[in-house]
Design an enzyme around this catalytic site. Structure first.
Site, PDB file in Angstrom:
ATOM      1  N   HIS A 170       0.812  -1.232   0.000  1.00 23.24           N
ATOM      2  CA  HIS A 170       0.000   0.000   0.000  1.00 23.24           C
ATOM      3  C   HIS A 170       0.836   1.268   0.000  1.00 23.24           C
ATOM      4  O   HIS A 170       0.308   2.360  -0.179  1.00 23.24           O
ATOM      5  CB  HIS A 170      -0.997  -0.006   1.166  1.00 23.24           C
ATOM      6  CG  HIS A 170      -0.433   0.260   2.519  1.00 23.24           C
ATOM      7  ND1 HIS A 170      -0.528   1.489   3.117  1.00 23.24           N
ATOM      8  CD2 HIS A 170       0.223  -0.531   3.399  1.00 23.24           C
ATOM      9  CE1 HIS A 170       0.039   1.431   4.319  1.00 23.24           C
ATOM     10  NE2 HIS A 170       0.505   0.216   4.510  1.00 23.24           N
ATOM     11  N   CYS A 211       0.877  15.406  19.424  1.00 20.34           N
ATOM     12  CA  CYS A 211      -0.532  15.437  19.778  1.00 20.34           C
ATOM     13  C   CYS A 211      -1.423  14.693  18.811  1.00 20.34           C
ATOM     14  O   CYS A 211      -2.474  14.215  19.176  1.00 20.34           O
ATOM     15  CB  CYS A 211      -0.970  16.882  19.905  1.00 20.34           C
ATOM     16  SG  CYS A 211      -0.001  17.750  21.141  1.00 20.34           S
TER      17      CYS A 211
HETATM   18  C1  LIG Z   1       9.206   2.239   7.515  1.00 22.14           C
HETATM   19  C2  LIG Z   1       7.926   1.485   7.730  1.00 22.14           C
HETATM   20  N1  LIG Z   1       7.965   0.215   8.143  1.00 22.14           N
HETATM   21  C3  LIG Z   1       6.843  -0.508   8.333  1.00 22.14           C
HETATM   22  C4  LIG Z   1       5.593   0.038   8.129  1.00 22.14           C
HETATM   23  C5  LIG Z   1       4.380  -0.798   8.369  1.00 22.14           C
HETATM   24  O1  LIG Z   1       3.800  -1.225   7.165  1.00 22.14           O
HETATM   25  P1  LIG Z   1       2.333  -1.804   7.108  1.00 22.14           P
HETATM   26  O2  LIG Z   1       1.415  -0.655   7.275  1.00 22.14           O
HETATM   27  O3  LIG Z   1       2.208  -2.431   5.761  1.00 22.14           O
HETATM   28  O4  LIG Z   1       2.196  -2.809   8.195  1.00 22.14           O
HETATM   29  C6  LIG Z   1       5.503   1.359   7.706  1.00 22.14           C
HETATM   30  C7  LIG Z   1       4.174   1.977   7.491  1.00 22.14           C
HETATM   31  O5  LIG Z   1       3.822   2.965   8.113  1.00 22.14           O
HETATM   32  C8  LIG Z   1       6.698   2.106   7.499  1.00 22.14           C
HETATM   33  O6  LIG Z   1       6.665   3.378   7.111  1.00 22.14           O
HETATM   34  S1  FES Z   2      -2.037  17.423  23.473  1.00 19.31           S
HETATM   35 FE1  FES Z   2      -3.438  18.991  23.699  1.00 19.31          FE
HETATM   36  S2  FES Z   2      -2.680  20.212  25.281  1.00 19.31           S
HETATM   37 FE2  FES Z   2      -1.317  18.610  25.085  1.00 19.31          FE
END
Ligand SMILES: Cc1ncc(COP(=O)(O)O)c(C=O)c1O
Ligand code: FES
Lengths: 128, 404
Positions: B206, B330
């Site tokens: 994806h 946050c």
């Molecule tokens: C560097 C890295 N490793 C692993 C993942 C995890 O992949 P998946 O969403 O296919 O489990 C991500 C996705 O956010 C990623 O950016």
């Molecule tokens: S995350 Fe909202 S005040 Fe800290």
């Protein structure tokens, strides 16, 4: 993740700014997330006549700052003291669980500002 | 005007990408027509099997690997888990030392943390202020009992490209398997497991216009690895469970397209990236680029703005129909700012004010121009709300710096 009310206050925050000759200032920070809120109040005849804020924080922190200024403006000091942490969140139509502390920041800033006002009054020898 | 009426702009391709029409088309027959179980010997099974083996070739071709070295998994997270745990626990050995970095995705660092509970030891290497791992540090961290080195090919937050070839060479000199998480790299750079000295490589469909929930682990022939999911013995015993045929077909097609279009899509994204990296610090006062300006993914631009918090930035951009992300605390559910930004040596406050813009092959220059047009106004609006400024910066203990 945020309610429409939170987004509305975030997009158009009320009462942003500083009050140069404020009667009370509350400066609080959240040690967990690092967010900071400064709240300024102007008090006349025991009534909060003006209130302004400056906030370094997330969307919820900005929205709760804005909300607390609306809740406190025009209130007597006694009434303002009763504004609780949950009042702020309730008025905003709720906050995500991880963001509840953001409303604490706002409520605590108001408490600090009132405390500062009362301390200054006491120092001047007037009844708070 | 609500966001749905706006023309929306997507600048969050490191989170996920759109399935390309060609990919969707390739997958379609495997839902309603060719829905067999690839392990069955009848014709329904055989057509599913043929499709899987075709996809395996497409993925192998992308990586310059042998098809027999490709194991399909449920995504990047599972590939990383399989590589780390599968090598560490080989033959039931429950001890040893792993080397990884402070900027890995949680899909690598959390399995490492989990292994520590069973007695494994883990070294997390630091990175430079631009996010680079020093191969010399890797070499110095190696011990007699080191069983795996895992260093990501490119970082998902700041896009920094690691010197994996050198690290792989060091690993091989010592006979230690070398894993790299290339989840963000596929379709954004040339990936060749032989040239880069890689034994294990994770990828996820994806992130390069394939479907979600499907990925692969490249496992070089002869690598000593155990399955972490036991069952019916699919994928040569390394990953049991009836194969996700439509997903695998989609991954294969996406891999084929990534290779086919690599040159021109990279050139296009790099152009747009460089435009942002040049102009954002010019247009916005006290804006900085995180990471290295050139040795970074062609689709990654990452900025930091003094005195404001990233979530506000993302929400304001979203109100204008622009989707981006932040490494700030946050918005991610946890309150801590990104471990990657902290590893660069940024303070909590600095890490808070970050913006990640990740391009895709479908983004246009016009879209980048819109971002450049609205960003300065959004930053100054948020700075008006902030108590901090150049004249009055955040003092020690006022917020971020007192964390923990
Ligand atoms: C560097 C890295 N490793 C692993 C993942 C995890 O992949 P998946 O969403 O296919 O489990 C991500 C996705 O956010 C990623 O950016
Ligand atoms: S995350 Fe909202 S005040 Fe800290």
């Amino acid at each position: 993740m945020y309610s429409d009310k939170v987004m509305e206050h975030f997009a158009n925050p009320r009462n942003v700014g500083e009050i140069v000759d404020a009667d009370g200032i509350g400066k609080v920070g959240n040690p967990q997330c690092g967010d900071v809120m400064w709240l300024y109040i102007k008090v006349k005849d025991n009534i909060i006549t003006d209130i302004k804020f400056k906030t370094f924080g997330c969307g919820a922190a900005i929205a709760t700052s804005s909300m607390i200024t609306e809740l406190a403006r025009g209130k007597t000091i006694e009434e303002a003291k009763k504004i609780s942490r949950s009042d702020v969140a309730d008025q905003l139509g709720g906050l995500p669980a991880v963001k509840m502390h953001c409303s604490n920041l706002a409520a605590d800033a108001l408490k600090e500002a009132i405390k500062d006002y009362e301390a200054k009054q006491a120092a001047k020898g007037k009844p708070a | 005007m609500s966001a749905s009426e706006l023309k929306r702009i997507y600048f969050d391709h490191s989170a996920t990408t759109r399935v390309l029409p060609e990919v969707e088309e390739a997958m379609r027959p495997f839902f309603l027509e060719k829905w067999g179980n690839a392990s069955s010997i009848h014709s329904f099974g055989r057509e599913a099997r043929a499709a899987i083996e075709q996809a395996r070739k497409q993925v192998a071709n992308l990586l310059n690997a042998d098809p027999a070295e490709v194991v399909f998994t449920s995504g990047g997270t599972e590939s990383d888990n399989l590589a780390v745990k599968g090598v560490a626990m080989y033959k039931g050995k429950m001890k040893g030392h792993l080397i990884t970095t402070k900027v890995e995705h949680h899909a690598v660092s959390e399995p490492c943390e989990w292994l520590k509970r069973f007695g494994f030891e883990v070294t997390y290497l630091p990175v430079s202020s631009e996010g680079f791992v020093d191969p010399g540090e890797v070499e110095r961290a190696i011990r007699n009992d080191t069983i795996l080195i895992s260093v990501m090919m490119a970082n998902n937050e700041i896009g920094t490209i690691q010197p994996v070839r050198e690290i792989g060479m060091i690993a091989h000199e010592k006979g230690i398997p070398f894993h790299t998480d290339a989840v963000q790299s596929i379709g954004k750079m040339h990936v060749d497991v032989k040239a880069e000295n890689i034994d294990l490589l994770s990828l996820s469909a994806h992130k390069f216009h394939g479907p979600k929930g499907i990925g692969a682990l490249f496992v070089k022939k002869g690598t000593k690895i155990e399955p972490i999911i036991q069952g019916g013995g699919q994928e040569r015993g390394l990953r049991s469970s009836t194969e996700n045929v439509p997903g695998i077909v989609g991954l294969g097609k996406a891999a084929e397209i990534a290779k086919r279009d690599l040159e021109h899509t990279c050139a296009r994204m790099k152009n747009l990236r460089d435009k942002m990296i040049k102009h954002v610090p010019e247009l916005v006062p006290r804006a900085y680029v995180n990471g290295n300006k050139t040795r970074r993914l062609v689709n990654n631009a990452h900025f930091r703005f003094d005195f404001i918090e990233g979530e506000g930035l993302i929400l304001q951009l979203d109100m204008k129909g622009i989707a981006a992300s932040t490494g700030s605390a946050c918005s991610t559910g946890s309150l801590e700012p990104s471990h990657v930004l902290l590893a660069l040596g940024l303070t909590h406050e600095q890490a808070h004010g970050s913006l990640r813009v990740t391009l895709g092959r479908e983004n246009t220059e016009e879209e980048v121009d819109i971002l450049l047009e609205v960003l300065p106004g959004i930053v100054s609006k948020l700075r008006e709300i902030s108590p901090f400024s150049a004249e009055r910066p955040m003092g020690p203990g006022e917020g971020a710096s007192c964390v923990q």
